[in-house]
Scaffold this motif. Structure first.
Motif, PDB file in Angstrom:
ATOM      1  N   ARG A 287     -13.512 -34.276 -15.074  1.00  0.00           N
ATOM      2  CA  ARG A 287     -13.959 -33.842 -16.403  1.00  0.00           C
ATOM      3  C   ARG A 287     -13.953 -32.316 -16.481  1.00  0.00           C
ATOM      4  O   ARG A 287     -13.581 -31.735 -17.511  1.00  0.00           O
ATOM      5  CB  ARG A 287     -15.361 -34.393 -16.689  1.00  0.00           C
ATOM      6  N   TRP A 288     -14.353 -31.666 -15.408  1.00  0.00           N
ATOM      7  CA  TRP A 288     -14.369 -30.209 -15.381  1.00  0.00           C
ATOM      8  C   TRP A 288     -12.933 -29.661 -15.415  1.00  0.00           C
ATOM      9  O   TRP A 288     -12.642 -28.724 -16.161  1.00  0.00           O
ATOM     10  CB  TRP A 288     -15.087 -29.719 -14.130  1.00  0.00           C
ATOM     11  N   VAL A 289     -12.038 -30.285 -14.623  1.00  0.00           N
ATOM     12  CA  VAL A 289     -10.655 -29.809 -14.554  1.00  0.00           C
ATOM     13  C   VAL A 289      -9.958 -29.978 -15.899  1.00  0.00           C
ATOM     14  O   VAL A 289      -9.311 -29.052 -16.410  1.00  0.00           O
ATOM     15  CB  VAL A 289      -9.880 -30.556 -13.448  1.00  0.00           C
ATOM     16  N   PHE A 290     -10.065 -31.172 -16.502  1.00  0.00           N
ATOM     17  CA  PHE A 290      -9.419 -31.396 -17.788  1.00  0.00           C
ATOM     18  C   PHE A 290     -10.032 -30.524 -18.874  1.00  0.00           C
ATOM     19  O   PHE A 290      -9.334 -30.013 -19.743  1.00  0.00           O
ATOM     20  CB  PHE A 290      -9.504 -32.875 -18.183  1.00  0.00           C
ATOM     21  N   GLY A 291     -11.347 -30.361 -18.831  1.00  0.00           N
ATOM     22  CA  GLY A 291     -11.990 -29.523 -19.820  1.00  0.00           C
ATOM     23  C   GLY A 291     -11.557 -28.080 -19.736  1.00  0.00           C
ATOM     24  O   GLY A 291     -11.474 -27.373 -20.747  1.00  0.00           O
ATOM     25  N   LEU A 292     -11.235 -27.632 -18.525  1.00  0.00           N
ATOM     26  CA  LEU A 292     -10.850 -26.239 -18.322  1.00  0.00           C
ATOM     27  C   LEU A 292      -9.365 -26.004 -18.546  1.00  0.00           C
ATOM     28  O   LEU A 292      -8.960 -25.009 -19.162  1.00  0.00           O
ATOM     29  CB  LEU A 292     -11.233 -25.808 -16.897  1.00  0.00           C
ATOM     30  N   LEU A 293      -8.529 -26.913 -18.051  1.00  0.00           N
ATOM     31  CA  LEU A 293      -7.092 -26.665 -18.007  1.00  0.00           C
ATOM     32  C   LEU A 293      -6.268 -27.427 -19.038  1.00  0.00           C
ATOM     33  O   LEU A 293      -5.146 -27.028 -19.351  1.00  0.00           O
ATOM     34  CB  LEU A 293      -6.551 -26.998 -16.605  1.00  0.00           C
ATOM     35  N   ALA A 294      -6.797 -28.545 -19.547  1.00  0.00           N
ATOM     36  CA  ALA A 294      -5.999 -29.390 -20.431  1.00  0.00           C
ATOM     37  C   ALA A 294      -5.826 -28.732 -21.797  1.00  0.00           C
ATOM     38  O   ALA A 294      -6.793 -28.393 -22.469  1.00  0.00           O
ATOM     39  CB  ALA A 294      -6.659 -30.755 -20.593  1.00  0.00           C
ATOM     40  N   THR A 295      -4.589 -28.554 -22.195  1.00  0.00           N
ATOM     41  CA  THR A 295      -4.258 -28.064 -23.528  1.00  0.00           C
ATOM     42  C   THR A 295      -3.160 -28.937 -24.107  1.00  0.00           C
ATOM     43  O   THR A 295      -2.453 -29.645 -23.370  1.00  0.00           O
ATOM     44  CB  THR A 295      -3.763 -26.606 -23.491  1.00  0.00           C
TER      45      THR A 295
END
Length: 332
Positions: free
Chosen positions: A181-189
């Motif tokens: 959740r942290w990774v997608f929230g930070l990097l997902a565009t």
């Protein structure tokens, strides 16, 4: 296909299922047979942008945002994403948009997984006229397939589950509490995700459509993995159905290997299969193929001659394998 091509007359409604409000979009003639489209992770009804205009020529087409996605009710509870809850949502949609008349279904990814749950319920034969499954297996069937292969070890029976395990390795990361959740929230565009789909499917960016809620859908929707993967793969149930099922098997799908569908006829009394040289996100890369395959399947069932098979060609012109009825056979 341009945005204007998709702007048919749409009716937006909200269907209540338990504590959830589901955003539903209807197209075409409501007097025609109904085809319900069900998306997976991390998509919304936008997944079907290229498919809807093609199906709406002949059908009453219904697309909806599954719970936790798009304009439907949000939730942060893992239990809310269990397959039984998602199947109940599907039946609520079917009852609302086609009361008293069974619906046809075209579903992709986790949308297909949850419809598999629905078609194996006792009321399914009365409510579902046909199911076209794309890149989303029945998790219980897949779990039993793995057990069967590993229970009779041999080069092929070890290799097939091993390659599926490698293809599914990403799900381990997705089920890790907090980190994904942290990774997608930070990097997902939107730009990065569109590029991923382009690479996986060799399709132009103009064919790929997302909802404005994409990032939140990616993060919130991860709970579907934690809610279901271990529960069904490690303790598979005996799940059968008499609903006619058409498998669209993507030969280049990096998430689900084609061999995982080989035993489907053990649990499905009427199943047909098309093998297509395509990647995972076929609704984006091959909308014409999916619309044509669904239409041909519905028409063949109506005529009662589906067992004779029909041919299908991909958008690029290369022939897919012939639609063929699948019968239970001995395994290696």
């Amino acid at each position: 296909m341009t945005e204007s091509d998709h702007e048919l007359t749409a009716t937006r409604r909200t269907v209540r299922s338990g504590d959830f409000d589901l955003a539903v979009y209807e197209y075409g003639d409501t007097a025609a047979e109904t085809v319900v489209l069900v998306h997976g992770w991390p998509d919304t009804n936008h997944l079907w942008h290229g498919v809807i205009p093609l199906l709406a020529r002949n059908f009453h087409v219904v697309a909806y945002d599954t719970r936790g996605h798009g304009a439907s009710t949000r939730t942060g509870r893992v239990a809310d994403f269990r397959l039984g809850e998602l199947a109940a949502d599907f039946f609520a949609i079917a009852d609302a948009v086609s009361p008293g008349r069974p619906v046809h279904v075209l579903a992709h990814d986790w949308g297909s997984v949850q419809v598999w749950e629905a078609v194996c319920e006792p009321q399914a034969v009365e409510r579902i006229a046909s199911f076209t499954s794309v890149s989303g297996p029945n998790l219980d069937h897949l779990g039993k397939w793995v057990r069967d292969r590993l229970g009779r070890p041999g080069p092929r029976n070890i290799w097939q589950p091993f390659t599926q395990l490698l293809s599914s390795a990403y799900t381990g990361f997705f089920m890790t509490p907090g980190l994904p959740r942290w990774v997608f929230g930070l990097l997902a565009t939107e730009q990065r995700w569109r590029r991923v789909i382009q690479i996986m499917n060799e399709t132009a960016p103009s064919t790929i459509f997302f909802a404005p809620t994409l990032k939140r859908d990616m993060v919130d929707g991860l709970l579907i993995y934690r809610a279901n993967i271990f529960a069904h793969l490690l303790n598979p149930r005996e799940r059968t159905t008499d609903v006619p099922v058409q498998l669209i098997v993507a030969g280049r799908d990096i998430a689900v290997r084609p061999a995982g569908y080989d035993d489907t006829a053990r649990w499905v009394s009427r199943v047909w299969r098309r093998d297509v040289p395509a990647g995972h996100w076929m609704p984006f890369s091959h909308p014409e193929l999916l619309a044509t395959a669904t239409t041909e399947f519905v028409n063949a069932l109506r005529r009662g001659d589906v067992a004779t098979g029909v041919t299908q060609r991909t958008a690029g012109g290369e022939p897919a394998r012939r639609l063929r009825a699948v019968r239970p056979t001995g395994t290696d």
